[in-house]
Motif scaffolding. Structure first.
Motif, PDB file in Angstrom:
ATOM      1  N   TYR A  36       0.634  -1.174  -0.058  1.00  0.00           N
ATOM      2  CA  TYR A  36       0.098  -0.093   0.133  1.00  0.00           C
ATOM      3  C   TYR A  36       1.089   1.143  -0.471  1.00  0.00           C
ATOM      4  O   TYR A  36       1.887   1.330   1.358  1.00  0.00           O
ATOM      5  CB  TYR A  36      -0.992  -0.071   1.362  1.00  0.00           C
ATOM      6  N   GLU A  37       0.533   2.191  -0.952  1.00  0.00           N
ATOM      7  CA  GLU A  37       1.712   3.327  -1.402  1.00  0.00           C
ATOM      8  C   GLU A  37       0.616   4.491  -0.384  1.00  0.00           C
ATOM      9  O   GLU A  37      -0.334   4.697  -0.329  1.00  0.00           O
ATOM     10  CB  GLU A  37       1.275   3.891  -2.489  1.00  0.00           C
ATOM     11  N   THR A  38       1.234   5.428   0.711  1.00  0.00           N
ATOM     12  CA  THR A  38       0.941   6.056   1.333  1.00  0.00           C
ATOM     13  C   THR A  38       0.466   7.415   0.021  1.00  0.00           C
ATOM     14  O   THR A  38       0.990   7.699  -0.560  1.00  0.00           O
ATOM     15  CB  THR A  38       2.252   6.940   1.970  1.00  0.00           C
ATOM     16  N   GLY A  39      -0.897   7.755   1.213  1.00  0.00           N
ATOM     17  CA  GLY A  39      -1.867   8.882  -0.422  1.00  0.00           C
ATOM     18  C   GLY A  39      -2.453   8.329  -1.064  1.00  0.00           C
ATOM     19  O   GLY A  39      -3.358   9.288  -1.869  1.00  0.00           O
ATOM     20  N   CYS A  40      -2.180   6.766  -1.189  1.00  0.00           N
ATOM     21  CA  CYS A  40      -3.231   6.245  -2.108  1.00  0.00           C
ATOM     22  C   CYS A  40      -4.588   6.306  -1.633  1.00  0.00           C
ATOM     23  O   CYS A  40      -5.340   5.870  -0.857  1.00  0.00           O
ATOM     24  CB  CYS A  40      -3.185   4.985  -2.320  1.00  0.00           C
ATOM     25  N   ARG A  41      -5.965   6.985  -2.557  1.00  0.00           N
ATOM     26  CA  ARG A  41      -6.886   6.841  -2.426  1.00  0.00           C
ATOM     27  C   ARG A  41      -8.004   5.861  -2.982  1.00  0.00           C
ATOM     28  O   ARG A  41      -9.539   5.970  -2.367  1.00  0.00           O
ATOM     29  CB  ARG A  41      -7.368   8.476  -2.768  1.00  0.00           C
ATOM     30  N   GLU A  42      -7.852   5.067  -3.497  1.00  0.00           N
ATOM     31  CA  GLU A  42      -8.109   4.431  -3.933  1.00  0.00           C
ATOM     32  C   GLU A  42      -8.118   2.575  -3.707  1.00  0.00           C
ATOM     33  O   GLU A  42      -6.452   2.128  -3.586  1.00  0.00           O
ATOM     34  CB  GLU A  42      -8.530   4.575  -5.728  1.00  0.00           C
ATOM     35  N   LEU A  43      -8.392   1.254  -2.935  1.00  0.00           N
ATOM     36  CA  LEU A  43      -8.428   0.325  -2.825  1.00  0.00           C
ATOM     37  C   LEU A  43      -8.780  -0.579  -3.968  1.00  0.00           C
ATOM     38  O   LEU A  43      -9.880  -0.382  -3.665  1.00  0.00           O
ATOM     39  CB  LEU A  43      -7.949  -0.063  -1.402  1.00  0.00           C
ATOM     40  N   GLU A  44      -8.516  -0.508  -4.873  1.00  0.00           N
ATOM     41  CA  GLU A  44      -8.788  -1.073  -6.534  1.00  0.00           C
ATOM     42  C   GLU A  44      -9.356  -2.269  -5.990  1.00  0.00           C
ATOM     43  O   GLU A  44      -8.878  -3.081  -5.469  1.00  0.00           O
ATOM     44  CB  GLU A  44      -7.700  -1.330  -7.553  1.00  0.00           C
ATOM     45  N   PRO A  45     -10.577  -2.388  -7.235  1.00  0.00           N
ATOM     46  CA  PRO A  45     -10.952  -3.634  -6.723  1.00  0.00           C
ATOM     47  C   PRO A  45     -10.559  -5.044  -7.549  1.00  0.00           C
ATOM     48  O   PRO A  45      -9.942  -5.443  -8.151  1.00  0.00           O
ATOM     49  CB  PRO A  45     -12.146  -4.159  -8.178  1.00  0.00           C
ATOM     50  N   ASP A  46     -10.559  -6.196  -6.513  1.00  0.00           N
ATOM     51  CA  ASP A  46     -10.254  -7.665  -6.478  1.00  0.00           C
ATOM     52  C   ASP A  46      -8.110  -7.690  -6.334  1.00  0.00           C
ATOM     53  O   ASP A  46      -7.554  -8.428  -7.044  1.00  0.00           O
ATOM     54  CB  ASP A  46     -10.066  -8.114  -8.111  1.00  0.00           C
ATOM     55  N   HIS A  47      -7.406  -6.721  -6.113  1.00  0.00           N
ATOM     56  CA  HIS A  47      -6.261  -6.856  -5.605  1.00  0.00           C
ATOM     57  C   HIS A  47      -6.169  -6.676  -3.809  1.00  0.00           C
ATOM     58  O   HIS A  47      -7.202  -6.542  -3.049  1.00  0.00           O
ATOM     59  CB  HIS A  47      -6.162  -4.656  -5.996  1.00  0.00           C
ATOM     60  N   LEU A  48      -5.452  -7.409  -3.570  1.00  0.00           N
ATOM     61  CA  LEU A  48      -4.364  -7.812  -2.445  1.00  0.00           C
ATOM     62  C   LEU A  48      -3.762  -6.597  -1.457  1.00  0.00           C
ATOM     63  O   LEU A  48      -2.877  -6.877  -2.500  1.00  0.00           O
ATOM     64  CB  LEU A  48      -4.106  -9.069  -1.996  1.00  0.00           C
ATOM     65  N   TYR A  49      -3.977  -5.946  -0.704  1.00  0.00           N
ATOM     66  CA  TYR A  49      -2.763  -4.827  -0.046  1.00  0.00           C
ATOM     67  C   TYR A  49      -1.770  -5.428   1.133  1.00  0.00           C
ATOM     68  O   TYR A  49      -2.855  -6.426   2.195  1.00  0.00           O
ATOM     69  CB  TYR A  49      -3.769  -3.521  -0.065  1.00  0.00           C
ATOM     70  N   VAL A  50      -0.757  -5.610   1.722  1.00  0.00           N
ATOM     71  CA  VAL A  50       0.022  -5.638   2.414  1.00  0.00           C
ATOM     72  C   VAL A  50       0.180  -4.241   3.792  1.00  0.00           C
ATOM     73  O   VAL A  50       0.647  -3.813   2.613  1.00  0.00           O
ATOM     74  CB  VAL A  50       0.426  -7.133   1.972  1.00  0.00           C
TER      75      VAL A  50
END
Length: 529
Positions: A36-50
């Motif tokens: 996850y990148e700081t400042g990113c305003r969207e967690l995209e569909p079907d994406h996995l974030y650590v």
């Protein structure tokens, strides 16, 4: 290869103390892990974030199917769990170690997928595909075909099942190396349940084991089943989509091997199905039908299972027919019946071929409680639709008019009934009465002597007074006097063949109506309209 949240969670080591909550998707659409990148305003569909819990964003849009693997716990995770799947990891875990662990799960499945596709491109060995799948599905696996014969088996439980054909420690529905016989189908269905049309993974529970099953189904119908046996453990949530993926590639391998090894028969089957279903036929299809027509004469047979046995796959019956009766091409029709075109020439000497076919069909029809309609001889398969309609008419009328007779109905036995019903159409029978015939009906309503019955018998015996009197147990002079009164009321010239034909059709329609009325009342206690 894309996965889902359950698969990722199932493969996380217990040392990380993983817990899962929130909204998750079962479809395998989840992409490889991202930081996850700081400042990113969207967690995209079907994406996995650590991400670590202290870096959870304050304001963000969460896409459908998104998964968060969070190191540490936080009250803010409750907000995310309402919108996506959240997997929490022990707060003491190393961030990059967690990321690499998740990455390796995807790599593990990528390697498995590559191995399966390599097998398919090589020799499409189903046995090799099951062996390669042990790295992601550590359980016994079995693949059966549409005849419930073993295609491949791997693991102690599956191998024992194939060797024993079912025992106290293995599911009794698992077949031996030979196809299940018609007489054994009841036992199969008692444990397998009518599940051969289920398109997704389904589960069976036994006293000492569980199984996950996925049917091998395509546009051609049922081709078999992949079964995974769990004798000592419970299936994990991620197993079902994994097994569904394997089943899709097993079906692809079977297609590559050739679900029907006889390509000529397959081409003929496709062409006949197209004609019967009113689909366009290309030049190749026409050539296949013409070539087959030159090799012999066929009959069309349409078969239907009894209601209580409709869970038996029609592909099983199709394969039985094609295996037992040489020169047969069969296919499913609208998922409710089976259509077979049988070449007669090799069955017996000319003159006894239809009898030989009937003799071959009757054991199958009786053992599986099927009914069938049989057409006239088909000399030209380009006219297959007309003979399919003949077989359908025989099956429909025979089932309605003669339900207690032989289960094999021939078109010619019901051709007249079909002509009469079609000639009357939607009109009530009385609409076709002549004025004289109405007088005869009125007479019969007030008298114990039936003029209608007398006239019908007279016409049935070609207006022969002697034969009619004998059939009605009347004296000859009594019949002559009665016929004079009938002629007076009727007012029509019985020497006119058109008059006799019209009367014969009306009498046949009355007979059919009364017969169907009786059958309907026997079944429902109601009146047939």
């Amino acid at each position: 290869m894309r996965l889902n949240a359950d698969i990722v969670f199932d493969h996380l080591p217990e040392s990380l103390s993983p817990r899962m909550q929130g909204v998750k998707e079962s479809a395998m659409r989840l992409r490889r892990p991202e930081l996850y990148e700081t400042g990113c305003r969207e967690l995209e569909p079907d994406h996995l974030y650590v991400i670590r819990e202290e870096r959870l964003p304050q304001r963000v849009t969460v896409g459908k199917g998104c998964v968060i693997v969070c190191i540490g716990n936080s009250a803010r995770l409750r907000w995310f769990a309402e919108r996506c799947c959240v997997i929490t990891i022990s707060g003491s875990a190393d961030f990059y170690a967690v990321f690499n662990t998740v990455q390796r799960i995807f790599q593990h499945y990528d390697l498995w997928e590559d191995t399966l596709y390599n097998i398919i491109s090589d020799d499409a060995s189903v046995e090799a595909m099951l062996e390669a799948s042990q790295q992601v599905i550590p359980a016994s696996m079995l693949v059966v075909d549409a005849m419930f014969g073993c295609v491949a088996a791997l693991g102690k439980q599956a191998e024992r099942a194939v060797a024993a054909g079912g025992s106290e420690t293995v599911p009794s529905f698992v077949p031996a190396t030979k196809h299940i016989s018609v007489s054994s189908m009841d036992q199969f269905l008692a444990t397998h349940d009518p599940s051969t049309e289920v398109s997704g993974a389904f589960r069976f529970e036994f006293e000492d084991m569980s199984t996950i099953n996925v049917n091998l189904i395509d546009d051609e119908g049922y081709h078999g089943c992949l079964t995974v046996i769990y004798p000592d453990s419970e299936p994990k949530p991620g197993d079902s989509p994994t097994i569904e993926f394997l089943a899709s590639l097993v079906l692809r391998a079977l297609r590559q091997q050739g679900l029907d090894p006889d390509s000529e028969r397959s081409a003929l089957r496709d062409s006949l199905r197209a004609i019967v279903s009113d689909l366009p036929l290309d030049a190749y299809g026409k050539a296949a039908l013409q070539a087959a027509s030159e090799r012999g004469t066929y009959v069309c047979v349409r078969l239907k299972l009894a209601h209580k046995l409709r869970q038996i796959p029609l592909a099983y019956v199709r394969n039985l027919l094609e295996a037992d009766i040489a020169g047969t091409v069969a296919f499913e029709y609208r998922r409710s019946s089976l259509v077979a075109f049988v070449r007669l020439d090799d069955l017996a000497e000319e003159g006894s071929r239809r009898a030989a076919l009937e003799q071959m069909l009757m054991p199958l029809l009786r053992s599986m409680e099927m009914r069938a309609g049989m057409s006239d001889h088909v000399g030209n398969l380009l006219e297959a639709k007309a003979f399919f309609l003949q077989a359908s008419i025989a099956l429909e009328n025979g089932t309605l008019l003669d339900p207690d007779a032989s289960p094999l109905y021939k078109f010619q036995d019901y051709a007249l009934a079909e002509m009469v019903v079609n000639s009357i159409g939607q009109f009530p029978i009385e609409m076709f009465y002549t004025s004289g015939l109405r007088k005869l009906v009125a007479h019969d309503a007030e008298s114990p002597t039936s003029y209608i019955k007398t006239l019908k018998c007279f016409l049935d015996h070609n207006m022969n007074v002697t034969h009619t009197a004998k059939a009605l147990y009347l004296h000859r002079s009594t019949l002559i006097e009665r016929m004079e009164r009938i002629r007076e009321l009727l007012g029509d010239d019985l020497s006119d063949p058109d008059v006799r034909l019209r009367l014969a059709l009306v009498f046949k329609a009355i007979e059919l109506h009364d017969d169907m009325q009786d059958r309907f009342e026997e079944r429902s206690g109601s009146t047939w309209l």
